[in-house]
Design a protein around this motif. Structure first.
Motif, PDB file in Angstrom:
ATOM      1  N   GLN A   1       0.833  -1.188   0.000  1.00  0.00           N
ATOM      2  CA  GLN A   1       0.000   0.000   0.000  1.00  0.00           C
ATOM      3  C   GLN A   1       0.875   1.249   0.000  1.00  0.00           C
ATOM      4  OE1 GLN A   1      -3.050   0.349  -0.495  1.00  0.00           O
ATOM      5  NE2 GLN A   1      -4.375  -1.054   0.624  1.00  0.00           N
ATOM      6  N   VAL A   2       0.448   2.229  -0.751  1.00  0.00           N
ATOM      7  CA  VAL A   2       1.145   3.508  -0.809  1.00  0.00           C
ATOM      8  C   VAL A   2       0.196   4.588  -0.312  1.00  0.00           C
ATOM      9  CG1 VAL A   2       2.222   5.210  -2.305  1.00  0.00           C
ATOM     10  CG2 VAL A   2       2.583   2.773  -2.733  1.00  0.00           C
ATOM     11  N   GLN A   3       0.715   5.438   0.541  1.00  0.00           N
ATOM     12  CA  GLN A   3      -0.085   6.551   1.052  1.00  0.00           C
ATOM     13  C   GLN A   3       0.638   7.870   0.827  1.00  0.00           C
ATOM     14  OE1 GLN A   3      -0.951   5.560   5.229  1.00  0.00           O
ATOM     15  NE2 GLN A   3      -3.105   5.641   4.672  1.00  0.00           N
ATOM     16  N   LEU A   4      -0.123   8.891   0.429  1.00  0.00           N
ATOM     17  CA  LEU A   4       0.368  10.258   0.404  1.00  0.00           C
ATOM     18  C   LEU A   4      -0.450  11.034   1.430  1.00  0.00           C
ATOM     19  CD1 LEU A   4       1.660   9.330  -2.284  1.00  0.00           C
ATOM     20  CD2 LEU A   4       1.051  11.543  -3.245  1.00  0.00           C
ATOM     21  N   VAL A   5       0.241  11.616   2.390  1.00  0.00           N
ATOM     22  CA  VAL A   5      -0.444  12.313   3.469  1.00  0.00           C
ATOM     23  C   VAL A   5      -0.039  13.784   3.451  1.00  0.00           C
ATOM     24  CG1 VAL A   5      -0.814  12.458   5.943  1.00  0.00           C
ATOM     25  CG2 VAL A   5      -0.528  10.216   4.845  1.00  0.00           C
ATOM     26  N   GLU A   6      -1.056  14.636   3.258  1.00  0.00           N
ATOM     27  CA  GLU A   6      -0.816  16.085   3.216  1.00  0.00           C
ATOM     28  C   GLU A   6      -1.031  16.694   4.599  1.00  0.00           C
ATOM     29  OE1 GLU A   6      -3.015  15.779  -1.005  1.00  0.00           O
ATOM     30  OE2 GLU A   6      -3.659  15.250   1.022  1.00  0.00           O
ATOM     31  N   SER A   7      -0.372  17.805   4.825  1.00  0.00           N
ATOM     32  CA  SER A   7      -0.583  18.574   6.053  1.00  0.00           C
ATOM     33  C   SER A   7      -0.240  20.031   5.773  1.00  0.00           C
ATOM     34  CB  SER A   7       0.277  18.026   7.190  1.00  0.00           C
ATOM     35  OG  SER A   7       1.649  18.115   6.851  1.00  0.00           O
ATOM     36  N   GLY A   8      -0.691  20.905   6.671  1.00  0.00           N
ATOM     37  CA  GLY A   8      -0.310  22.307   6.580  1.00  0.00           C
ATOM     38  C   GLY A   8      -1.393  23.254   6.105  1.00  0.00           C
ATOM     39  N   GLY A   9      -2.563  22.730   5.762  1.00  0.00           N
ATOM     40  CA  GLY A   9      -3.638  23.607   5.331  1.00  0.00           C
ATOM     41  C   GLY A   9      -4.235  24.368   6.508  1.00  0.00           C
ATOM     42  N   ALA A  24       5.085  10.709   1.121  1.00  0.00           N
ATOM     43  CA  ALA A  24       4.717   9.404   0.562  1.00  0.00           C
ATOM     44  C   ALA A  24       5.325   8.300   1.415  1.00  0.00           C
ATOM     45  CB  ALA A  24       5.208   9.283  -0.873  1.00  0.00           C
ATOM     46  N   SER A  25       4.536   7.264   1.683  1.00  0.00           N
ATOM     47  CA  SER A  25       5.029   6.144   2.471  1.00  0.00           C
ATOM     48  C   SER A  25       4.449   4.849   1.928  1.00  0.00           C
ATOM     49  CB  SER A  25       4.651   6.315   3.947  1.00  0.00           C
ATOM     50  OG  SER A  25       3.249   6.320   4.093  1.00  0.00           O
ATOM     51  N   GLY A  26       5.025   3.743   2.384  1.00  0.00           N
ATOM     52  CA  GLY A  26       4.555   2.441   1.938  1.00  0.00           C
ATOM     53  C   GLY A  26       5.449   1.871   0.865  1.00  0.00           C
ATOM     54  N   SER A  27       4.875   0.997   0.042  1.00  0.00           N
ATOM     55  CA  SER A  27       5.648   0.272  -0.966  1.00  0.00           C
ATOM     56  C   SER A  27       5.859   1.112  -2.213  1.00  0.00           C
ATOM     57  CB  SER A  27       4.922  -1.026  -1.317  1.00  0.00           C
ATOM     58  OG  SER A  27       4.776  -1.838  -0.181  1.00  0.00           O
ATOM     59  N   ILE A  28       6.611   2.154  -2.051  1.00  0.00           N
ATOM     60  CA  ILE A  28       6.940   3.015  -3.185  1.00  0.00           C
ATOM     61  C   ILE A  28       8.450   3.156  -3.219  1.00  0.00           C
ATOM     62  CG2 ILE A  28       6.612   5.152  -1.866  1.00  0.00           C
ATOM     63  CD1 ILE A  28       5.416   6.324  -4.507  1.00  0.00           C
ATOM     64  N   PHE A  29       9.064   2.641  -4.294  1.00  0.00           N
ATOM     65  CA  PHE A  29      10.506   2.491  -4.300  1.00  0.00           C
ATOM     66  C   PHE A  29      11.226   3.580  -5.066  1.00  0.00           C
ATOM     67  CE2 PHE A  29      10.158  -1.404  -2.148  1.00  0.00           C
ATOM     68  CZ  PHE A  29       9.081  -2.096  -2.686  1.00  0.00           C
ATOM     69  N   ARG A  30      10.475   4.263  -5.913  1.00  0.00           N
ATOM     70  CA  ARG A  30      11.084   5.362  -6.660  1.00  0.00           C
ATOM     71  C   ARG A  30       9.977   6.319  -7.039  1.00  0.00           C
ATOM     72  NH1 ARG A  30      14.538   5.015 -12.374  1.00  0.00           N
ATOM     73  NH2 ARG A  30      14.738   7.249 -12.658  1.00  0.00           N
ATOM     74  N   ILE A  31      10.256   7.605  -6.972  1.00  0.00           N
ATOM     75  CA  ILE A  31       9.271   8.621  -7.328  1.00  0.00           C
ATOM     76  C   ILE A  31       9.856   9.527  -8.389  1.00  0.00           C
ATOM     77  CG2 ILE A  31       7.846  10.532  -6.516  1.00  0.00           C
ATOM     78  CD1 ILE A  31       7.861   9.265  -3.753  1.00  0.00           C
ATOM     79  N   ASN A  96       0.236  14.835  -5.631  1.00  0.00           N
ATOM     80  CA  ASN A  96       0.328  13.553  -6.315  1.00  0.00           C
ATOM     81  C   ASN A  96       1.773  13.198  -6.595  1.00  0.00           C
ATOM     82  OD1 ASN A  96       1.088  14.905  -8.681  1.00  0.00           O
ATOM     83  ND2 ASN A  96      -0.510  14.001  -9.943  1.00  0.00           N
ATOM     84  N   ALA A  97       1.983  11.937  -6.884  1.00  0.00           N
ATOM     85  CA  ALA A  97       3.338  11.454  -7.137  1.00  0.00           C
ATOM     86  C   ALA A  97       3.272  10.300  -8.119  1.00  0.00           C
ATOM     87  CB  ALA A  97       3.999  11.011  -5.841  1.00  0.00           C
ATOM     88  N   ALA A  98       4.185  10.322  -9.078  1.00  0.00           N
ATOM     89  CA  ALA A  98       4.319   9.209 -10.013  1.00  0.00           C
ATOM     90  C   ALA A  98       5.371   8.265  -9.442  1.00  0.00           C
ATOM     91  CB  ALA A  98       4.738   9.718 -11.387  1.00  0.00           C
ATOM     92  N   GLY A  99       4.933   7.115  -8.985  1.00  0.00           N
ATOM     93  CA  GLY A  99       5.843   6.241  -8.269  1.00  0.00           C
ATOM     94  C   GLY A  99       5.891   4.822  -8.789  1.00  0.00           C
ATOM     95  N   TRP A 100       7.028   4.165  -8.542  1.00  0.00           N
ATOM     96  CA  TRP A 100       7.247   2.761  -8.897  1.00  0.00           C
ATOM     97  C   TRP A 100       7.038   1.928  -7.641  1.00  0.00           C
ATOM     98  CZ3 TRP A 100       7.766  -0.489 -12.829  1.00  0.00           C
ATOM     99  CH2 TRP A 100       8.365  -1.728 -12.623  1.00  0.00           C
ATOM    100  N   ASN A 101       6.071   0.972  -7.714  1.00  0.00           N
ATOM    101  CA  ASN A 101       5.746   0.184  -6.526  1.00  0.00           C
ATOM    102  C   ASN A 101       6.372  -1.205  -6.565  1.00  0.00           C
ATOM    103  OD1 ASN A 101       4.200  -1.225  -8.366  1.00  0.00           O
ATOM    104  ND2 ASN A 101       2.233  -0.445  -7.605  1.00  0.00           N
ATOM    105  N   GLY A 102       7.317  -1.389  -7.494  1.00  0.00           N
ATOM    106  CA  GLY A 102       7.977  -2.678  -7.635  1.00  0.00           C
ATOM    107  C   GLY A 102       7.396  -3.520  -8.744  1.00  0.00           C
ATOM    108  N   ILE A 103       6.201  -3.118  -9.195  1.00  0.00           N
ATOM    109  CA  ILE A 103       5.529  -3.861 -10.264  1.00  0.00           C
ATOM    110  C   ILE A 103       5.236  -2.950 -11.437  1.00  0.00           C
ATOM    111  CG2 ILE A 103       3.430  -5.141 -10.891  1.00  0.00           C
ATOM    112  CD1 ILE A 103       3.279  -6.020  -7.938  1.00  0.00           C
TER     113      ILE A 103
END
Length: 119
Positions: A1-9, A24-31, A96-103
């Motif tokens: 699972q990949v999560q993007l968590v915003e803050s600061g609004g 960004a956190s979780g199974s995201i190996f490259r952005i 948003n983020a364009a990320g590689w999740n290993g697959i």
């Protein structure tokens, strides 16, 4: 699972500043590219700013000179420094983020953070 968590609004007066963060956190190996979009009531979602993994940036004309996007690749985090805020900047801001999740490469989105500019 990949999560993007915003803050600061939040709520700020015209002319004020806010800094948004998105981690960004979780199974995201490259952005690759990361970005900020916003969705104001009654309008379509629009691009605010993007940044490549190498640091090249792009801004919508309405925020150029007032907003600055940056990122910390070691922390998988993108920031949006917003200065000289105007009431028309009021919107829900999404990262948003364009990320590689290993697959496969995918575009991931955060849940959004409300920015309100009002006196």
């Amino acid at each position: 699972q990949v999560q993007l968590v915003e803050s600061g609004g939040g709520l700020v007066q015209p002319g004020g500043s806010l800094r948004l963060s998105c981690a960004a956190s979780g199974s995201i190996f490259r952005i690759n590219d990361m970005g900020w979009y916003r969705h104001a009531a009654g309008k379509q979602r629009e691009l605010v700013a993007t940044i490549t993994s190498g640091g090249s940036t792009n801004y919508d004309g309405s925020v150029k000179g007032r907003f600055a996007i940056s990122r910390d690749n070691a922390k998988n985090t993108v920031y949006l420094q917003m200065n000289t805020l105007k009431p028309e900047d009021t919107a829900v801001y999404y990262c948003n983020a364009a990320g590689w999740n290993g697959i496969t490469w995918r575009v991931y989105w955060g849940q959004g953070t409300q920015v309100s500019v009002s006196s």
